[in-house]
Design an enzyme around this catalytic site. Structure first.
Site, PDB file in Angstrom:
ATOM      1  N   HIS A 121       5.125  -7.744   3.566  1.00 28.65           N
ATOM      2  CA  HIS A 121       5.898  -6.793   2.736  1.00 28.65           C
ATOM      3  C   HIS A 121       7.506  -6.755   3.697  1.00 28.65           C
ATOM      4  O   HIS A 121       7.614  -5.763   3.704  1.00 28.65           O
ATOM      5  CB  HIS A 121       5.086  -5.563   3.771  1.00 28.65           C
ATOM      6  CG  HIS A 121       3.591  -4.924   2.734  1.00 28.65           C
ATOM      7  ND1 HIS A 121       3.365  -3.985   3.371  1.00 28.65           N
ATOM      8  CD2 HIS A 121       3.700  -5.187   1.384  1.00 28.65           C
ATOM      9  CE1 HIS A 121       2.087  -3.769   2.187  1.00 28.65           C
ATOM     10  NE2 HIS A 121       2.117  -4.685   1.609  1.00 28.65           N
ATOM     11  N   CYS A 150      27.066  -5.437   2.251  1.00 26.03           N
ATOM     12  CA  CYS A 150      27.481  -6.974   1.992  1.00 26.03           C
ATOM     13  C   CYS A 150      28.379  -7.391   2.471  1.00 26.03           C
ATOM     14  O   CYS A 150      29.627  -7.372   2.501  1.00 26.03           O
ATOM     15  CB  CYS A 150      26.957  -7.477   0.712  1.00 26.03           C
ATOM     16  SG  CYS A 150      27.366  -9.032   0.950  1.00 26.03           S
ATOM     17  N   CYS A 153      29.830  -9.363  -0.262  1.00 22.58           N
ATOM     18  CA  CYS A 153      30.690  -9.417  -1.405  1.00 22.58           C
ATOM     19  C   CYS A 153      30.400  -7.593  -2.246  1.00 22.58           C
ATOM     20  O   CYS A 153      31.357  -7.284  -2.295  1.00 22.58           O
ATOM     21  CB  CYS A 153      29.393  -9.269  -2.750  1.00 22.58           C
ATOM     22  SG  CYS A 153      27.993  -8.429  -3.014  1.00 22.58           S
ATOM     23  N   THR A 191      -6.061  -2.130   9.783  1.00 21.18           N
ATOM     24  CA  THR A 191      -5.605  -1.404   8.423  1.00 21.18           C
ATOM     25  C   THR A 191      -6.719  -0.696   8.397  1.00 21.18           C
ATOM     26  O   THR A 191      -7.455  -0.625   7.757  1.00 21.18           O
ATOM     27  CB  THR A 191      -4.953  -3.043   7.385  1.00 21.18           C
ATOM     28  OG1 THR A 191      -4.648  -2.482   6.038  1.00 21.18           O
ATOM     29  CG2 THR A 191      -6.716  -4.070   7.506  1.00 21.18           C
TER      30      THR A 191
HETATM   31  C1  BJW Z   1      -6.066   0.968  14.656  1.00 25.15           C
HETATM   32  C2  BJW Z   1      -5.407   0.863  16.197  1.00 25.15           C
HETATM   33  C3  BJW Z   1      -6.074   0.152  16.788  1.00 25.15           C
HETATM   34  C4  BJW Z   1      -4.828   2.396  14.824  1.00 25.15           C
HETATM   35  N1  BJW Z   1      -6.353  -1.022  16.724  1.00 25.15           N
HETATM   36  N2  BJW Z   1      -6.861  -0.512  14.535  1.00 25.15           N
HETATM   37  C5  BJW Z   1      -3.579  -0.057  -8.009  1.00 25.15           C
HETATM   38  C6  BJW Z   1      -4.621   0.417  -7.168  1.00 25.15           C
HETATM   39  C7  BJW Z   1      -3.769   1.686  -7.529  1.00 25.15           C
HETATM   40  C8  BJW Z   1      -2.159   1.467  -6.734  1.00 25.15           C
HETATM   41  C9  BJW Z   1      -2.191   0.254  -6.526  1.00 25.15           C
HETATM   42  C10 BJW Z   1      -2.345  -0.766  -7.614  1.00 25.15           C
HETATM   43  N3  BJW Z   1      -2.031  -2.170  -7.035  1.00 25.15           N
HETATM   44  C11 BJW Z   1      -0.213  -0.902  -7.356  1.00 25.15           C
HETATM   45  C12 BJW Z   1      -0.536   0.148  -6.354  1.00 25.15           C
HETATM   46  C13 BJW Z   1       0.257   0.608  -6.147  1.00 25.15           C
HETATM   47  C14 BJW Z   1       0.631   1.249  -4.387  1.00 25.15           C
HETATM   48  C15 BJW Z   1      -0.353   0.746  -3.453  1.00 25.15           C
HETATM   49  O1  BJW Z   1      -1.057   0.290  -3.480  1.00 25.15           O
HETATM   50  N4  BJW Z   1      -0.881   2.093  -3.908  1.00 25.15           N
HETATM   51  C16 BJW Z   1      -1.937   3.087  -2.825  1.00 25.15           C
HETATM   52  C17 BJW Z   1      -1.450   3.500  -1.747  1.00 25.15           C
HETATM   53  C18 BJW Z   1      -2.826   3.573  -3.683  1.00 25.15           C
HETATM   54  N5  BJW Z   1       1.382  -0.582  -4.142  1.00 25.15           N
HETATM   55  C19 BJW Z   1       2.471  -1.344  -4.848  1.00 25.15           C
HETATM   56  O2  BJW Z   1       2.974  -0.505  -5.039  1.00 25.15           O
HETATM   57  C20 BJW Z   1       2.556  -2.826  -3.800  1.00 25.15           C
HETATM   58  N6  BJW Z   1       3.393  -3.247  -4.523  1.00 25.15           N
HETATM   59  C21 BJW Z   1       2.286  -3.882  -5.804  1.00 25.15           C
HETATM   60  O3  BJW Z   1       1.493  -3.708  -6.389  1.00 25.15           O
HETATM   61  O4  BJW Z   1       3.345  -4.222  -6.908  1.00 25.15           O
HETATM   62  C22 BJW Z   1       2.406  -4.660  -8.570  1.00 25.15           C
HETATM   63  C23 BJW Z   1       2.280  -2.668  -9.106  1.00 25.15           C
HETATM   64  C24 BJW Z   1       2.891  -2.111  -8.610  1.00 25.15           C
HETATM   65  C25 BJW Z   1       3.037  -1.017  -8.819  1.00 25.15           C
HETATM   66  C26 BJW Z   1       1.364  -0.914  -9.643  1.00 25.15           C
HETATM   67  C27 BJW Z   1       1.336  -1.262 -10.102  1.00 25.15           C
HETATM   68  C28 BJW Z   1       0.954  -2.673  -9.433  1.00 25.15           C
HETATM   69  C29 BJW Z   1       3.983  -2.682  -2.647  1.00 25.15           C
HETATM   70  C30 BJW Z   1       3.652  -2.091  -1.438  1.00 25.15           C
HETATM   71  C31 BJW Z   1       4.176  -2.045  -0.684  1.00 25.15           C
HETATM   72  C32 BJW Z   1       3.688  -1.021   1.100  1.00 25.15           C
HETATM   73  N7  BJW Z   1       4.112  -0.796   1.460  1.00 25.15           N
HETATM   74  C33 BJW Z   1       4.885  -0.413   2.908  1.00 25.15           C
HETATM   75  C34 BJW Z   1       6.088   0.092   3.636  1.00 25.15           C
HETATM   76  C35 BJW Z   1       6.696  -1.373   3.868  1.00 25.15           C
HETATM   77  C36 BJW Z   1       8.055  -1.239   4.826  1.00 25.15           C
HETATM   78  C37 BJW Z   1       7.747  -0.345   6.003  1.00 25.15           C
HETATM   79  O5  BJW Z   1       6.943  -0.823   6.904  1.00 25.15           O
HETATM   80  O6  BJW Z   1       8.796  -0.177   5.961  1.00 25.15           O
HETATM   81  O7  BJW Z   1       3.944  -1.089   3.556  1.00 25.15           O
HETATM   82  S1  BJW Z   1       4.005   1.787   3.034  1.00 25.15           S
HETATM   83  C38 BJW Z   1       2.500   1.474   4.646  1.00 25.15           C
HETATM   84  O8  BJW Z   1       1.150   0.587   4.008  1.00 25.15           O
HETATM   85  C39 BJW Z   1       3.173  -0.063   5.069  1.00 25.15           C
HETATM   86  C40 BJW Z   1       1.925  -0.363   5.290  1.00 25.15           C
HETATM   87  O9  BJW Z   1       2.284  -2.328   5.322  1.00 25.15           O
HETATM   88  C41 BJW Z   1       0.888  -0.611   4.186  1.00 25.15           C
HETATM   89  C42 BJW Z   1      -0.320  -0.491   4.940  1.00 25.15           C
HETATM   90  O10 BJW Z   1      -0.944   0.450   5.792  1.00 25.15           O
HETATM   91  P1  BJW Z   1      -1.524   0.129   6.841  1.00 25.15           P
HETATM   92  O11 BJW Z   1      -1.129  -1.765   7.750  1.00 25.15           O
HETATM   93  O12 BJW Z   1      -2.914  -0.417   6.311  1.00 25.15           O
HETATM   94  O13 BJW Z   1      -1.861   1.530   7.795  1.00 25.15           O
HETATM   95  P2  BJW Z   1      -1.955   2.413   7.978  1.00 25.15           P
HETATM   96  O14 BJW Z   1      -1.671   3.100   8.654  1.00 25.15           O
HETATM   97  O15 BJW Z   1      -2.267   2.390   6.693  1.00 25.15           O
HETATM   98  O16 BJW Z   1      -3.429   1.929   8.965  1.00 25.15           O
HETATM   99  C43 BJW Z   1      -3.202   1.988   9.824  1.00 25.15           C
HETATM  100  C44 BJW Z   1      -4.812   1.101  10.707  1.00 25.15           C
HETATM  101  O17 BJW Z   1      -5.104   1.591  12.186  1.00 25.15           O
HETATM  102  C45 BJW Z   1      -5.842   2.670  10.548  1.00 25.15           C
HETATM  103  O18 BJW Z   1      -6.852   2.672   9.676  1.00 25.15           O
HETATM  104  C46 BJW Z   1      -6.288   3.091  11.845  1.00 25.15           C
HETATM  105  O19 BJW Z   1      -7.426   3.776  12.041  1.00 25.15           O
HETATM  106  C47 BJW Z   1      -5.637   1.158  12.452  1.00 25.15           C
HETATM  107  N8  BJW Z   1      -5.080   1.688  13.716  1.00 25.15           N
HETATM  108  N9  BJW Z   1      -5.072   2.110  15.691  1.00 25.15           N
HETATM  109  C48 BJW Z   1      -6.933  -1.108  15.519  1.00 25.15           C
HETATM  110  N10 BJW Z   1      -5.525   0.513  18.162  1.00 25.15           N
END
Ligand code: BJW
Length: 251
Positions: A121, A150, A153, A191
């Site tokens: 990401h 930028c 540009c 995650t």
């Molecule tokens: C601990 C802990 C400790 C706590 N030790 N653990 C198919 C089906 C449905 C939807 C889609 C699909 N394909 C694509 C989509 C759309 C979308 C998506 O997935 N949406 C879902 C939410 C439904 N995906 C996208 O849009 C992606 N693009 C894409 O696929 O392009 C093609 C496409 C587009 C549209 C339609 C179809 C295809 C892009 C995704 C970009 C995500 N961006 C973000 C922001 C990044 C920038 C920023 O940080 O500012 O990325 S969102 C946010 O979520 C961030 C993270 O990387 C990402 C994942 O979150 P993560 O890391 O899992 O964190 P949390 O908070 O969710 O979980 C933390 C975990 O830690 C928890 O479980 C806790 O219990 C645990 N924990 N303490 C260990 N001490």
């Protein structure tokens, strides 16, 4: 199953493992003080992803989006890697083939010493020109100008991160799927396993015969598919596994 019983059987598998992959999410940095996205204290409890982490949000209000990123950069820059990040950095040398794939943009894996990090990401310390697509490193905290322009540009710059609805960088994504499909063990650490396509990586690995090892204080949609589920923080569980591994390797 108790973590302890799990640990012994996992170590047996890791002893013979040559190709190991780890997928990390925001939870790996939680013990460093970086907020996660979902859950009780997650960023999405206070902020709406639609207002801050989509291309539409940025085109409507770049000022607001940049203020949010500037705040997060200020928060992250003072944070240090925790013992979870450090174990992962050590494993790069421990396993014959070890690859780290992260959804995180905070750069804490690199700060812990991980040399090769597949960032799905993007990275919060990189900025991209919206006109020319050039990517530049920028560590200014706070930023000198919001929204930044930028230097070449004058066009608007944006964070070099992947927002909802945007495609991931194709080479990074290709490598991530290739490595997942070819590993023997995949660790899935901190995650919620709900954001695609990252959430599909462990399932791809499992379909190709790999064992899934989940490390998370709570269950996720992936838990049902995991061969090992360790309920606890990454900073506690990963050092436990590492300690056992070191013991057997010094036998
Ligand atoms: C601990 C802990 C400790 C706590 N030790 N653990 C198919 C089906 C449905 C939807 C889609 C699909 N394909 C694509 C989509 C759309 C979308 C998506 O997935 N949406 C879902 C939410 C439904 N995906 C996208 O849009 C992606 N693009 C894409 O696929 O392009 C093609 C496409 C587009 C549209 C339609 C179809 C295809 C892009 C995704 C970009 C995500 N961006 C973000 C922001 C990044 C920038 C920023 O940080 O500012 O990325 S969102 C946010 O979520 C961030 C993270 O990387 C990402 C994942 O979150 P993560 O890391 O899992 O964190 P949390 O908070 O969710 O979980 C933390 C975990 O830690 C928890 O479980 C806790 O219990 C645990 N924990 N303490 C260990 N001490």
């Amino acid at each position: 199953m108790e973590n302890k019983d799990n640990l012994n059987s996992l170590i047996e598998i890791l002893k013979g493992a040559e190709r190991v992959v780890i997928l990390t999410g925001a939870g790996i940095s939680a013990e460093s003080g970086v907020p996660t996205f979902r859950g009780q204290d997650g960023l999405w409890k206070t902020y709406r992803a639609e207002d801050l982490a989509t291309p539409t949000a940025f085109s409507h209000n770049p000022q607001l989006v940049w203020e949010w990123y500037d705040w997060r950069r200020g928060l992250i820059c003072s944070k240090e890697p925790n013992s979870g990040h450090k174990v992962i950095a050590r494993w790069e040398k421990f396993f014959p083939s070890f690859h780290l794939i992260t959804q995180n943009i905070d750069g804490l894996h690199q700060k812990a010493g991980s040399k090769k990090v597949f960032e799905l990401h993007g990275n919060i310390w990189k900025i991209r020109c919206t006109e020319e697509d050039t990517v530049m490193e920028n560590h200014d905290t706070p930023l000198r100008e919001i929204p930044p322009k930028c230097p070449e540009c004058g066009a608007l710059l944006r964070p070099h991160v992947v927002w909802f609805g945007e495609s991931l960088e194709s080479s990074v994504l290709h490598n991530a799927f290739y490595l997942s499909a070819n590993c023997q063990v995949i660790f899935v650490v901190g995650t919620s396993a709900v954001v695609q396509p990252a959430a599909s990586l462990p399932l791809t690995a499992a379909e190709a015969g790999a064992k899934i090892v989940e490390v998370n204080p709570t269950s996720t949609p992936l838990t049902a598919y995991a061969n090992f589920s360790f309920r606890g923080g990454a900073g506690e569980i990963l050092p436990l596994i590492d300690e056992k591994l070191r013991l057997i390797s010094s036998d």
